[in-house]
Design an enzyme around this catalytic site. Structure first.
Site, PDB file in Angstrom:
ATOM      1  N   THR A 117       0.817  -1.218   0.000  1.00  0.00           N
ATOM      2  CA  THR A 117       0.000   0.000   0.000  1.00  0.00           C
ATOM      3  C   THR A 117       0.847   1.262   0.000  1.00  0.00           C
ATOM      4  O   THR A 117       1.959   1.269   0.556  1.00  0.00           O
ATOM      5  CB  THR A 117      -0.891   0.010   1.262  1.00  0.00           C
ATOM      6  N   TYR A 141      -1.922  -0.022  10.072  1.00  0.00           N
ATOM      7  CA  TYR A 141      -2.139  -0.693   8.778  1.00  0.00           C
ATOM      8  C   TYR A 141      -0.884  -0.611   7.907  1.00  0.00           C
ATOM      9  O   TYR A 141      -0.361  -1.626   7.435  1.00  0.00           O
ATOM     10  CB  TYR A 141      -3.333  -0.064   8.061  1.00  0.00           C
TER      11      TYR A 141
END
Ligand code: UDP
Length: 332
Positions: A117, A141
């Site tokens: 990501t 995350y």
């Protein structure tokens, strides 16, 4: 030889499965269906319900289907949730990935493609961010994904396995043939929220902050069509199969749109002038995050849907299609 796609019943994973099945590949999907949907898995591939950290199951699949490559999408993806429940993210994105990698090494899997990501970069400036940028994730995350990137690099240095790390920017849109799309109940992504508002599934939507140091004051993001994103994975898989070195690639188009521009496009495409409130900033949002996309383009990636109107059109068509399903998830 087959390819194992973990999380193949999820939004991006199910599009990867379509890409591979369309190319005639033999595919096995492993998904625990916690956030995925079995009806999103293409009928041409084998579906197994289970967890990536189930060593016995994965070892069995690797041996039985002669798994050559694993494309690992399974994981948790909600940034604000990772702030309130970090251990879930370190379990699902870091620990489970560690176990999966170990099972792959033991089973002699040659290639591992990992779903990472842009959150690994953290707060960046207005310029496109290259893969060599400092990595400073701010959310659990982003950190949980970065740790897995590091593990992969170490493992590939020590064992006969090559990897591709793909760092996603803002993934949107749906399969052009409407075989899959974003189906998660309660999704918070901008384009999905806006098309749901246009469809009357929400009364209004909110723009989170209009005082950012961007041209119109709203946040800028690089929206990439999910079909182009999975095509990048197929390209990286091909590269690794030909003996290419491990790679880390940004996946975005290298251009950004502001929240206001996206909302305007959704109104134009749908023909609905829905209510939009301008609210406060959402915690943790960087002003701008745009991919430096030279590396993936240099590999020969030629995106087909670098067009915000078409991305919105497909997201809108999918949302309408979801509304006609009997087994559709509830919207909220
Ligand atoms: N956003 C917004 N209203 C919404 C959802 C999102 O203004 O209802 C903004 C959000 O603050 C961010 C951008 O749209 O600046 C993209 O958000 P999204 O959640 O789609 O992806 P993110 O960039 O956070 O991964």
């Amino acid at each position: 030889m087959s390819i194992l796609v973990t999380g193949g019943a999820g939004y991006i994973g199910s599009h990867m499965v379509l890409n591979l099945a369309d190319a005639g590949e033999s595919v096995v999907v492993l998904d625990n269906l916690v956030t995925g949907f079995d009806w999103l898995v293409d009928h041409r591939v084998r579906f197994v319900k289970g967890n990536v950290a189930d060593t016995d199951l994965v070892a069995h699949l690797i041996a039985e289907y002669d798994i050559e490559a694993v494309i690992h999408f399974a994981g948790s993806v909600v940034v604000p949730e990772s702030v309130v429940n970090p251990l879930k993210y370190y379990a699902n994105n870091t620990a489970a990935t560690r176990t999966l990698i170990e099972t792959c090494v033991r089973g002699g899997v040659s290639h591992f493609i990992f779903s990472s990501t842009a959150a690994v970069y953290g707060m960046v400036g207005l310029e496109p961010v290259s893969e060599d940028n400092v990595l400073n994730p701010v959310s659990p995350y982003g950190k949980s994904k970065l740790m897995s990137e590091w593990m992969l690099a170490d493992v590939a240095a020590a064992h006969p396995m090559t990897y591709g790390v793909l760092r996603y920017f803002n993934v949107a849109g749906a399969d052009p043939q409407m075989r899959s799309g974003q189906s998660t109940a309660g999704a918070t992504h901008l384009i999905k929220v806006a098309v749901q508002t246009a469809l009357g599934l929400r009364d209004a939507m909110s723009v989170f902050g209009d005082d950012y140091p961007t041209p119109d004051g709203t946040c800028v993001r690089d929206y990439i069509h999910v079909t182009d994103l999975v095509a990048a994975h197929a390209l990286v898989l091909d590269h690794l199969r030909k003996g290419g070195e491990s790679v880390t690639m940004n996946c975005g188009y290298g251009r950004g749109f502001s929240v206001d521009a996206v909302v305007k496009t959704v109104k134009e495409v749908t023909g609905v002038d829905f209510a939009v409130e301008h609210g406060p900033r959402r915690a943790g949002d960087p002003a701008s995050i745009v991919a430096g996309a030279d590396r993936i383009r240099a590999m020969g990636w030629q995106p087909e849907y670098d067009d915000l109107e078409r991305i919105v059109e497909m997201a809108y068509t999918w949302e309408k299609h979801l509304g006609t399903r009997n087994d559709r998830p509830s919207v909220f």
